[in-house]
Design an enzyme around this catalytic site. Structure first.
Site, PDB file in Angstrom:
ATOM      1  N   HIS A   1       1.206  26.449 -31.817  1.00  0.00           N
ATOM      2  CA  HIS A   1       2.286  25.506 -31.446  1.00  0.00           C
ATOM      3  C   HIS A   1       2.112  25.074 -29.987  1.00  0.00           C
ATOM      4  O   HIS A   1       2.271  23.891 -29.656  1.00  0.00           O
ATOM      5  CB  HIS A   1       3.662  26.186 -31.551  1.00  0.00           C
ATOM      6  CG  HIS A   1       4.098  26.552 -32.933  1.00  0.00           C
ATOM      7  ND1 HIS A   1       4.560  27.799 -33.264  1.00  0.00           N
ATOM      8  CD2 HIS A   1       4.180  25.813 -34.082  1.00  0.00           C
ATOM      9  CE1 HIS A   1       4.912  27.826 -34.548  1.00  0.00           C
ATOM     10  NE2 HIS A   1       4.680  26.642 -35.067  1.00  0.00           N
TER      11      HIS A   1
ATOM     12  N   LYS B   1      14.203  29.129 -45.012  1.00  0.00           N
ATOM     13  CA  LYS B   1      13.613  30.329 -44.409  1.00  0.00           C
ATOM     14  C   LYS B   1      14.679  31.273 -43.878  1.00  0.00           C
ATOM     15  O   LYS B   1      15.739  30.831 -43.444  1.00  0.00           O
ATOM     16  CB  LYS B   1      12.701  29.927 -43.238  1.00  0.00           C
ATOM     17  CG  LYS B   1      11.446  29.206 -43.675  1.00  0.00           C
ATOM     18  CD  LYS B   1      10.539  28.916 -42.494  1.00  0.00           C
ATOM     19  CE  LYS B   1       9.267  28.203 -42.921  1.00  0.00           C
ATOM     20  NZ  LYS B   1       8.493  27.711 -41.772  1.00  0.00           N
TER      21      LYS B   1
ATOM     22  N   ARG C   1      -2.663  22.065 -40.015  1.00  0.00           N
ATOM     23  CA  ARG C   1      -3.730  23.073 -39.949  1.00  0.00           C
ATOM     24  C   ARG C   1      -4.741  22.890 -41.073  1.00  0.00           C
ATOM     25  O   ARG C   1      -5.925  22.994 -40.889  1.00  0.00           O
ATOM     26  CB  ARG C   1      -3.140  24.482 -40.044  1.00  0.00           C
ATOM     27  CG  ARG C   1      -2.451  24.936 -38.791  1.00  0.00           C
ATOM     28  CD  ARG C   1      -1.592  26.108 -39.057  1.00  0.00           C
ATOM     29  NE  ARG C   1      -0.656  25.806 -40.128  1.00  0.00           N
ATOM     30  CZ  ARG C   1       0.373  26.558 -40.473  1.00  0.00           C
ATOM     31  NH1 ARG C   1       0.577  27.687 -39.853  1.00  0.00           N
ATOM     32  NH2 ARG C   1       1.190  26.194 -41.429  1.00  0.00           N
TER      33      ARG C   1
ATOM     34  N   SER D   1       3.380  31.376 -37.814  1.00  0.00           N
ATOM     35  CA  SER D   1       4.423  32.333 -37.422  1.00  0.00           C
ATOM     36  C   SER D   1       4.502  33.452 -38.464  1.00  0.00           C
ATOM     37  O   SER D   1       4.676  34.623 -38.123  1.00  0.00           O
ATOM     38  CB  SER D   1       5.777  31.632 -37.328  1.00  0.00           C
ATOM     39  OG  SER D   1       5.723  30.593 -36.392  1.00  0.00           O
TER      40      SER D   1
END
Ligand code: PNS
Length: 159
Positions: A17, A41, A90, A128
């Protein structure tokens, strides 16, 4: 002042990030890193904890500020008069979900463009979630998250 928003859960912020923040901050006048509640989440850190962590990590970038928000990203971006939303990509696995969100955000707010930046090679495996998984089982996360965040992640799992 051209405002760009970099939204995400940042639970926690990773060096991947931070790499995106560094690169985008050179391309715009004001970058707002927006820590946004993701209803899909269950976060490890509260929005306030994450805001403190991200502020600590971006203190060397004068045109970067940090905010938290709960609600629709498109509405928030409109409120901030943002010209664009920036996302990091990504892998192909990110693409489908990001593509869907970008199109929905355009439907909700046609004036704001979503821009994608490819991750730097060295961070392409980083997320993460994987950082939390490694830390949960006592693995080393040095170099994966900013130093101010590393201790907090370790502490969270040692309690
Ligand atoms: O880091 P994340 O969890 O992948 O970030 C996703 C996030 C928080 C940017 C996304 O879930 C979001 O925009 N949430 C706000 C609610 C919203 O606008 N939902 C519609 C998205 S099209």
């Amino acid at each position: 002042m051209k405002v760009v928003i970099y939204p995400g859960s940042f639970d926690p912020i990773t060096n991947g990030h931070l790499d995106i923040i560094k690169r985008v901050s050179k391309m715009c006048e004001h970058l707002i890193v927006s820590i946004i509640y993701n209803p899909n989440k269950s976060p490890l850190f509260t929005l306030e904890e994450r805001a403190r962590q991200v502020k600590g990590a971006v203190e060397d970038y004068p045109n970067v500020t940090v905010e938290t928000f709960t609600g629709l990203l498109a509405e928030y971006a409109k409120q901030k008069h943002a010209v664009s939303i920036v996302k990091g990509l990504r892998a192909i696995s990110d693409f489908e979900y990001e593509f869907q969100m970008a199109l929905m955000n355009r439907k909700l707010c046609p004036d704001i463009e979503t821009i994608f930046l490819m991750t730097s090679n060295e961070y392409s495996y980083l997320s993460s979630s994987i950082v939390k998984e490694v830390a949960r089982f006592g693995g080393c996360i040095k170099g994966l998250v900013p130093e101010n965040v590393r201790k907090e992640v370790i502490n969270k799992f040692s309690n």
